[in-house]
Design a protein around this motif. Structure first.
Motif, PDB file in Angstrom:
ATOM      1  N   ARG A   6       0.857  -1.188   0.000  1.00 60.23           N
ATOM      2  CA  ARG A   6       0.000   0.000   0.000  1.00 60.23           C
ATOM      3  C   ARG A   6       0.894   1.239   0.000  1.00 60.23           C
ATOM      4  O   ARG A   6       1.684   1.443   0.926  1.00 60.23           O
ATOM      5  CB  ARG A   6      -0.904  -0.006   1.226  1.00 60.23           C
ATOM      6  N   ILE A   7       0.768   2.033  -1.052  1.00 62.83           N
ATOM      7  CA  ILE A   7       1.582   3.238  -1.210  1.00 62.83           C
ATOM      8  C   ILE A   7       0.735   4.464  -0.872  1.00 62.83           C
ATOM      9  O   ILE A   7      -0.300   4.703  -1.482  1.00 62.83           O
ATOM     10  CB  ILE A   7       2.114   3.374  -2.649  1.00 62.83           C
ATOM     11  N   GLY A   8       1.189   5.233   0.086  1.00 61.74           N
ATOM     12  CA  GLY A   8       0.504   6.471   0.434  1.00 61.74           C
ATOM     13  C   GLY A   8       0.920   7.595  -0.491  1.00 61.74           C
ATOM     14  O   GLY A   8       2.107   7.740  -0.826  1.00 61.74           O
ATOM     15  N   THR A   9      -0.040   8.405  -0.913  1.00 62.58           N
ATOM     16  CA  THR A   9       0.252   9.501  -1.824  1.00 62.58           C
ATOM     17  C   THR A   9      -0.725  10.645  -1.622  1.00 62.58           C
ATOM     18  O   THR A   9      -1.859  10.439  -1.186  1.00 62.58           O
ATOM     19  CB  THR A   9       0.185   9.025  -3.300  1.00 62.58           C
ATOM     20  N   ARG A  10      -0.275  11.854  -1.928  1.00 63.17           N
ATOM     21  CA  ARG A  10      -1.190  12.983  -2.034  1.00 63.17           C
ATOM     22  C   ARG A  10      -1.962  12.832  -3.334  1.00 63.17           C
ATOM     23  O   ARG A  10      -1.617  12.017  -4.184  1.00 63.17           O
ATOM     24  CB  ARG A  10      -0.391  14.282  -2.001  1.00 63.17           C
ATOM     25  N   SER A  11      -2.998  13.639  -3.499  1.00 64.73           N
ATOM     26  CA  SER A  11      -3.918  13.448  -4.630  1.00 64.73           C
ATOM     27  C   SER A  11      -3.667  14.354  -5.826  1.00 64.73           C
ATOM     28  O   SER A  11      -4.374  14.259  -6.828  1.00 64.73           O
ATOM     29  CB  SER A  11      -5.365  13.630  -4.158  1.00 64.73           C
ATOM     30  N   SER A  12      -2.666  15.223  -5.745  1.00 66.25           N
ATOM     31  CA  SER A  12      -2.385  16.093  -6.893  1.00 66.25           C
ATOM     32  C   SER A  12      -1.884  15.246  -8.058  1.00 66.25           C
ATOM     33  O   SER A  12      -1.383  14.131  -7.878  1.00 66.25           O
ATOM     34  CB  SER A  12      -1.336  17.148  -6.529  1.00 66.25           C
ATOM     35  N   ALA A  13      -1.997  15.804  -9.253  1.00 70.97           N
ATOM     36  CA  ALA A  13      -1.573  15.065 -10.447  1.00 70.97           C
ATOM     37  C   ALA A  13      -0.097  14.684 -10.373  1.00 70.97           C
ATOM     38  O   ALA A  13       0.292  13.563 -10.751  1.00 70.97           O
ATOM     39  CB  ALA A  13      -1.847  15.892 -11.697  1.00 70.97           C
ATOM     40  N   LEU A  14       0.739  15.599  -9.872  1.00 70.91           N
ATOM     41  CA  LEU A  14       2.173  15.309  -9.793  1.00 70.91           C
ATOM     42  C   LEU A  14       2.466  14.239  -8.743  1.00 70.91           C
ATOM     43  O   LEU A  14       3.262  13.323  -8.982  1.00 70.91           O
ATOM     44  CB  LEU A  14       2.954  16.584  -9.483  1.00 70.91           C
ATOM     45  N   ALA A  15       1.814  14.354  -7.583  1.00 70.83           N
ATOM     46  CA  ALA A  15       2.012  13.339  -6.542  1.00 70.83           C
ATOM     47  C   ALA A  15       1.569  11.970  -7.037  1.00 70.83           C
ATOM     48  O   ALA A  15       2.237  10.953  -6.773  1.00 70.83           O
ATOM     49  CB  ALA A  15       1.236  13.722  -5.278  1.00 70.83           C
ATOM     50  N   LEU A  16       0.464  11.919  -7.753  1.00 71.34           N
ATOM     51  CA  LEU A  16      -0.014  10.641  -8.303  1.00 71.34           C
ATOM     52  C   LEU A  16       0.949  10.093  -9.350  1.00 71.34           C
ATOM     53  O   LEU A  16       1.201   8.886  -9.404  1.00 71.34           O
ATOM     54  CB  LEU A  16      -1.408  10.818  -8.900  1.00 71.34           C
ATOM     55  N   TRP A  17       1.499  10.969 -10.178  1.00 74.81           N
ATOM     56  CA  TRP A  17       2.502  10.519 -11.156  1.00 74.81           C
ATOM     57  C   TRP A  17       3.667   9.861 -10.436  1.00 74.81           C
ATOM     58  O   TRP A  17       4.151   8.794 -10.843  1.00 74.81           O
ATOM     59  CB  TRP A  17       3.015  11.702 -11.993  1.00 74.81           C
ATOM     60  N   GLN A  18       4.118  10.516  -9.357  1.00 71.26           N
ATOM     61  CA  GLN A  18       5.263  10.002  -8.609  1.00 71.26           C
ATOM     62  C   GLN A  18       4.961   8.645  -7.979  1.00 71.26           C
ATOM     63  O   GLN A  18       5.773   7.706  -8.057  1.00 71.26           O
ATOM     64  CB  GLN A  18       5.672  11.022  -7.535  1.00 71.26           C
ATOM     65  N   ALA A  19       3.783   8.531  -7.370  1.00 73.28           N
ATOM     66  CA  ALA A  19       3.396   7.267  -6.741  1.00 73.28           C
ATOM     67  C   ALA A  19       3.222   6.169  -7.787  1.00 73.28           C
ATOM     68  O   ALA A  19       3.638   5.016  -7.573  1.00 73.28           O
ATOM     69  CB  ALA A  19       2.110   7.444  -5.949  1.00 73.28           C
ATOM     70  N   GLU A  20       2.624   6.521  -8.913  1.00 78.16           N
ATOM     71  CA  GLU A  20       2.421   5.529  -9.979  1.00 78.16           C
ATOM     72  C   GLU A  20       3.742   5.103 -10.604  1.00 78.16           C
ATOM     73  O   GLU A  20       3.909   3.944 -10.997  1.00 78.16           O
ATOM     74  CB  GLU A  20       1.479   6.108 -11.040  1.00 78.16           C
ATOM     75  N   PHE A  21       4.696   6.022 -10.671  1.00 73.61           N
ATOM     76  CA  PHE A  21       6.029   5.690 -11.179  1.00 73.61           C
ATOM     77  C   PHE A  21       6.690   4.650 -10.278  1.00 73.61           C
ATOM     78  O   PHE A  21       7.235   3.644 -10.750  1.00 73.61           O
ATOM     79  CB  PHE A  21       6.897   6.953 -11.253  1.00 73.61           C
ATOM     80  N   VAL A  22       6.647   4.889  -8.971  1.00 68.34           N
ATOM     81  CA  VAL A  22       7.243   3.944  -8.023  1.00 68.34           C
ATOM     82  C   VAL A  22       6.495   2.608  -8.063  1.00 68.34           C
ATOM     83  O   VAL A  22       7.111   1.540  -8.032  1.00 68.34           O
ATOM     84  CB  VAL A  22       7.259   4.536  -6.598  1.00 68.34           C
ATOM     85  N   ALA A  23       5.165   2.672  -8.150  1.00 69.33           N
ATOM     86  CA  ALA A  23       4.370   1.440  -8.233  1.00 69.33           C
ATOM     87  C   ALA A  23       4.769   0.630  -9.461  1.00 69.33           C
ATOM     88  O   ALA A  23       4.921  -0.606  -9.388  1.00 69.33           O
ATOM     89  CB  ALA A  23       2.880   1.781  -8.290  1.00 69.33           C
ATOM     90  N   ALA A  24       4.966   1.295 -10.582  1.00 74.03           N
ATOM     91  CA  ALA A  24       5.343   0.600 -11.817  1.00 74.03           C
ATOM     92  C   ALA A  24       6.731  -0.029 -11.697  1.00 74.03           C
ATOM     93  O   ALA A  24       6.957  -1.153 -12.170  1.00 74.03           O
ATOM     94  CB  ALA A  24       5.307   1.570 -12.996  1.00 74.03           C
ATOM     95  N   GLU A  25       7.655   0.681 -11.062  1.00 74.42           N
ATOM     96  CA  GLU A  25       9.003   0.138 -10.878  1.00 74.42           C
ATOM     97  C   GLU A  25       8.977  -1.087  -9.963  1.00 74.42           C
ATOM     98  O   GLU A  25       9.674  -2.081 -10.208  1.00 74.42           O
ATOM     99  CB  GLU A  25       9.926   1.216 -10.291  1.00 74.42           C
TER     100      GLU A  25
END
Length: 312
Positions: A6-25
């Motif tokens: 479970r990855i915690g993230t803020r909801s802004s577009a940039l924060a989501l990009w960052q979380a999704e990048f880490v999730a993909a890696e």
């Protein structure tokens, strides 16, 4: 091996990009592991009418996510490293720092190509005291106005509130595919970046050895050395975003060079310098450079900020 993260993230577009990048890696490394993004709102997201320095600076974008980690509601959190306090709460650690994207700041202007092209008294938006001071050092005539909000909000306000230009981090725009808005890229010499700018930090519980082991492949050693020195510089001055300072590390042939600046708010008094040494001495380099600039004149800037109630 953990089968669900479970990855915690803020909801802004940039924060989501960052979380999704880490999730993909992580998914590339562990294809059988399911990954869930858990959204949180932070104090820095909610309070937009005040400058960051006026509402505390430290932990504004991380505290709520850290509380979720303590409760074990999430396993890790992804942050922009520049938003991270230099001293983490007890029981939490940086499991990985990803390879840094560009650390540069950029000018975004609908009418003018460069900072030099801006008319006398141009209205320029930024929420950063660091950017404000360096802009005014180059162009003391500018009218610097506070600009808060996520990347899309700032781009919208650029037109709605009649700014001549705004200054943003290049990494944020490129990650969101908004490069076309960039009119000038400042070199790291023209505008020294914030601590950790362009790098992502993955924070987790320090006793979660399984998670720490899974995060190791995402860590970039060169970025870690550079940002370790940068964060050491900031830690020595204990300023957070309340002191106009920039610091940036680079590595060449195993040697780490840290370049930094401490400035008055109006940009009139700037103390700048650099130090070089082996990467393994990153924290010492950062600390010693901070001491040197403090003694050179940074001390008077910090004392003035305390006297004016900006720095507590």
């Amino acid at each position: 091996m953990r089968t669900h993260i479970r990855i915690g993230t803020r909801s802004s577009a940039l924060a989501l990009w960052q979380a999704e990048f880490v999730a993909a890696e992580l998914k590339k490394l562990y294809p059988d592991c399911s990954i869930e993004l858990v959204h949180h709102s932070t104090k820095g997201d909610r309070i937009l009418e005040k400058p960051l320095a006026a509402i505390g600076g430290k932990g504004l974008f991380t505290e709520e996510l850290e509380q979720a980690m303590y409760k074990k509601d999430i396993d890790l959190a992804v942050h922009s490293l520049k938003d991270m306090p230099t001293d983490l709460p007890e029981g939490l650690t940086l499991g990985a720092i990803t390879k840094r994207a560009t650390a540069s700041d950029v000018l975004v202007s609908p009418k003018y190509k460069t900072l030099d092209n801006l008319p006398q008294g141009a209205k320029v938006g930024t929420s950063s005291l660091r950017r404000q001071a360096q802009l005014l050092h180059q162009r003391p005539d500018l009218d610097i106005q506070m600009l808060r909000g996520n990347v899309q909000t700032r781009l919208r306000k650029l037109e709605e509130e009649n700014f001549d230009a705004i200054v943003l981090a290049e990494a944020g725009l490129t990650r969101l595919g908004l490069e076309e808005y960039i009119t000038q890229v400042f070199t790291v010499d023209e505008m020294i970046p914030a601590v950790g700018q362009g790098a992502l930090a993955i924070e987790c519980r320090s006793d979660d050895q399984e998670m720490l082991d899974m995060l190791k492949p995402l860590n970039d050693e060169a970025t870690r050395w550079c940002t370790m020195g940068e964060r050491s510089f900031l830690r020595q001055l204990e300023g957070g975003c309340q002191v106009p300072m920039g610091v940036h590390g680079t590595i060449h042939k195993g040697q780490l060079t840290i370049k930094a600046l401490i400035s008055s708010l109006d940009g009139k008094n700037c103390y700048e310098g650099e130090m070089t040494g082996p990467c393994q001495t990153a924290e010492i380099i950062g600390k010693n450079l901070a001491k040197a600039l403090y003694e050179e004149g940074g001390k008077h800037i910090i004392e003035d900020l305390i006297q004016r109630g900006i720095l507590k």
